[in-house]
Design a protein around this motif. Sequence first.
Motif, PDB file in Angstrom:
ATOM      1  N   ILE A 264       0.841  -1.193   0.000  1.00  0.00           N
ATOM      2  CA  ILE A 264       0.000   0.000   0.000  1.00  0.00           C
ATOM      3  C   ILE A 264       0.879   1.246   0.000  1.00  0.00           C
ATOM      4  N   ALA A 265       0.525   2.206  -0.856  1.00  0.00           N
ATOM      5  CA  ALA A 265       1.225   3.491  -0.890  1.00  0.00           C
ATOM      6  C   ALA A 265       0.207   4.575  -1.234  1.00  0.00           C
ATOM      7  N   GLY A 266       0.568   5.814  -0.993  1.00  0.00           N
ATOM      8  CA  GLY A 266      -0.285   6.917  -1.390  1.00  0.00           C
ATOM      9  C   GLY A 266      -0.203   7.122  -2.890  1.00  0.00           C
ATOM     10  N   ALA A 267      -1.358   7.275  -3.544  1.00  0.00           N
ATOM     11  CA  ALA A 267      -1.377   7.504  -4.987  1.00  0.00           C
ATOM     12  C   ALA A 267      -0.760   8.865  -5.298  1.00  0.00           C
ATOM     13  N   LYS A 268      -0.121   8.965  -6.463  1.00  0.00           N
ATOM     14  CA  LYS A 268       0.527  10.224  -6.838  1.00  0.00           C
ATOM     15  C   LYS A 268      -0.478  11.342  -7.039  1.00  0.00           C
ATOM     16  N   LYS A 269      -1.668  10.986  -7.519  1.00  0.00           N
ATOM     17  CA  LYS A 269      -2.732  11.975  -7.699  1.00  0.00           C
ATOM     18  C   LYS A 269      -3.911  11.608  -6.812  1.00  0.00           C
ATOM     19  N   GLY A 270      -4.531  12.621  -6.225  1.00  0.00           N
ATOM     20  CA  GLY A 270      -5.676  12.372  -5.364  1.00  0.00           C
ATOM     21  C   GLY A 270      -6.982  12.460  -6.123  1.00  0.00           C
ATOM     22  N   ALA A 271      -8.066  12.278  -5.381  1.00  0.00           N
ATOM     23  CA  ALA A 271      -9.405  12.452  -5.949  1.00  0.00           C
ATOM     24  C   ALA A 271      -9.775  13.927  -5.848  1.00  0.00           C
ATOM     25  N   LYS A 272     -10.421  14.451  -6.882  1.00  0.00           N
ATOM     26  CA  LYS A 272     -10.831  15.857  -6.887  1.00  0.00           C
ATOM     27  C   LYS A 272     -12.339  15.932  -6.628  1.00  0.00           C
ATOM     28  N   LEU A 273     -12.693  16.489  -5.484  1.00  0.00           N
ATOM     29  CA  LEU A 273     -14.102  16.622  -5.121  1.00  0.00           C
ATOM     30  C   LEU A 273     -14.521  18.090  -5.169  1.00  0.00           C
ATOM     31  N   ILE A 274     -15.612  18.351  -5.878  1.00  0.00           N
ATOM     32  CA  ILE A 274     -16.147  19.712  -5.970  1.00  0.00           C
ATOM     33  C   ILE A 274     -17.101  19.947  -4.801  1.00  0.00           C
ATOM     34  N   HIS A 275     -16.882  21.060  -4.095  1.00  0.00           N
ATOM     35  CA  HIS A 275     -17.735  21.413  -2.963  1.00  0.00           C
ATOM     36  C   HIS A 275     -18.206  22.854  -3.085  1.00  0.00           C
ATOM     37  N   ARG A 276     -19.294  23.143  -2.404  1.00  0.00           N
ATOM     38  CA  ARG A 276     -19.693  24.530  -2.221  1.00  0.00           C
ATOM     39  C   ARG A 276     -18.577  25.262  -1.487  1.00  0.00           C
ATOM     40  N   MET A 277     -18.365  26.520  -1.796  1.00  0.00           N
ATOM     41  CA  MET A 277     -17.300  27.285  -1.153  1.00  0.00           C
ATOM     42  C   MET A 277     -17.464  27.285   0.364  1.00  0.00           C
ATOM     43  N   GLU A 278     -18.702  27.305   0.822  1.00  0.00           N
ATOM     44  CA  GLU A 278     -18.952  27.388   2.261  1.00  0.00           C
ATOM     45  C   GLU A 278     -19.031  26.020   2.937  1.00  0.00           C
ATOM     46  N   HIS A 279     -18.813  24.947   2.185  1.00  0.00           N
ATOM     47  CA  HIS A 279     -18.861  23.602   2.766  1.00  0.00           C
ATOM     48  C   HIS A 279     -17.899  23.493   3.936  1.00  0.00           C
ATOM     49  N   ASN A 280     -18.394  23.050   5.077  1.00  0.00           N
ATOM     50  CA  ASN A 280     -17.587  22.952   6.287  1.00  0.00           C
ATOM     51  C   ASN A 280     -17.615  21.519   6.804  1.00  0.00           C
ATOM     52  N   TYR A 281     -16.454  20.889   6.829  1.00  0.00           N
ATOM     53  CA  TYR A 281     -16.342  19.487   7.235  1.00  0.00           C
ATOM     54  C   TYR A 281     -16.822  19.284   8.671  1.00  0.00           C
ATOM     55  N   PHE A 282     -16.517  20.228   9.545  1.00  0.00           N
ATOM     56  CA  PHE A 282     -16.868  20.058  10.947  1.00  0.00           C
ATOM     57  C   PHE A 282     -18.375  20.202  11.165  1.00  0.00           C
ATOM     58  N   SER A 283     -19.032  20.986  10.327  1.00  0.00           N
ATOM     59  CA  SER A 283     -20.490  21.062  10.401  1.00  0.00           C
ATOM     60  C   SER A 283     -21.120  19.731  10.004  1.00  0.00           C
ATOM     61  N   VAL A 284     -20.528  19.086   8.997  1.00  0.00           N
ATOM     62  CA  VAL A 284     -21.022  17.770   8.582  1.00  0.00           C
ATOM     63  C   VAL A 284     -20.821  16.766   9.704  1.00  0.00           C
ATOM     64  N   LEU A 285     -19.642  16.787  10.333  1.00  0.00           N
ATOM     65  CA  LEU A 285     -19.389  15.885  11.462  1.00  0.00           C
ATOM     66  C   LEU A 285     -20.413  16.119  12.573  1.00  0.00           C
ATOM     67  N   ARG A 286     -20.660  17.365  12.868  1.00  0.00           N
ATOM     68  CA  ARG A 286     -21.598  17.687  13.949  1.00  0.00           C
ATOM     69  C   ARG A 286     -22.983  17.146  13.639  1.00  0.00           C
ATOM     70  N   GLU A 287     -23.404  17.284  12.381  1.00  0.00           N
ATOM     71  CA  GLU A 287     -24.747  16.818  12.017  1.00  0.00           C
ATOM     72  C   GLU A 287     -24.818  15.303  11.940  1.00  0.00           C
ATOM     73  N   LYS A 288     -23.812  14.688  11.307  1.00  0.00           N
ATOM     74  CA  LYS A 288     -23.836  13.233  11.124  1.00  0.00           C
ATOM     75  C   LYS A 288     -23.635  12.481  12.433  1.00  0.00           C
TER      76      LYS A 288
END
Length: 296
Positions: A264-288
């Motif tokens: 196992i190794a880290g891939a040279k290129k990652g996945a590109k995910l499009i998000h709303r500019m205001e998307h907040n990961y911690f808000s998602v954690l809080r809700e989920k």
Amino acid sequence: MRKTMSNEKLIQIKTAGFILKPDSPEIKPLYEKIKAQFEAKGIDVMLSEKSARMIGLNGMPFEVMCAKADFLVSLGGDGTLLSLVRRSYGYHKPVVGINAGNLGFLADITLDDVDAFLGRLLSGEYRIDDRMMIKGYIAKRSGEKKEFIAFNDVVITSPEPSKMVKVNASIGGERFNSYTGDGLIISTPTGSTAYNLSAGGPIVYPLTQAFIITPVLAHSLANQRPLVVPADFSIELDAEKYRAIASIDGQEVYELEEGDVLYIAGAKKGAKLIHRMEHNYFSVLREKLHWGDRNW
């Protein structure tokens, strides 16, 4: 090490390639409504062949769609987006998830948000996050080599319920632990909120570049704790004495026989995910995860 959010933007926004939640023909009216919203904004919509057949329409081969689309869209849940990211990895097209159910960790555009999101997309008010992926292979004792790509995790378990496995783990060729129990999870930060979380592993911010190594129901508590290591390390795993399987994102399964080694190794290129500019990961954690909810 944590990557900062990039300023990358789409080169053009003329064509979107869609896949739909599998085995869900009832999603057709929803797809047609969203397709009309895209087209009203001047964005052509292509549908993958498999998704099209499911709802009685014509589509195009997945590979052709990925090559032609400016960006890709999953309509479903996190599992649908996960599959799309893995299958389209070689094309390195940005992906956006429209959630057709409950709020997801990955597919975070709600059905009510689609029209507003498209307006912001066209005006440049969005961001593209680069998420770490795993690139690995299994070196079979026979000399055969099986390559794979993973977005969430690689999980080694027994093929038989309630049977234990012993997994020897090395970093850079040096043995550091042997895990005996129900299995072992090697997770990306994105996957830290999946099986890793259920097994007691830590939540890691998704733009971090690291592996999370988490034992599943370890038979010894003395030396079987979750471990976080930098993504530039390479990890080698082999199953000793017991039959084992390696599950890739819960969507591909490979048998591991004694003498096989999983790299196992880290891939040279990652996945590109499009998000709303205001998307907040911690808000998602809080809700989920119902953080701060006294009634939970």
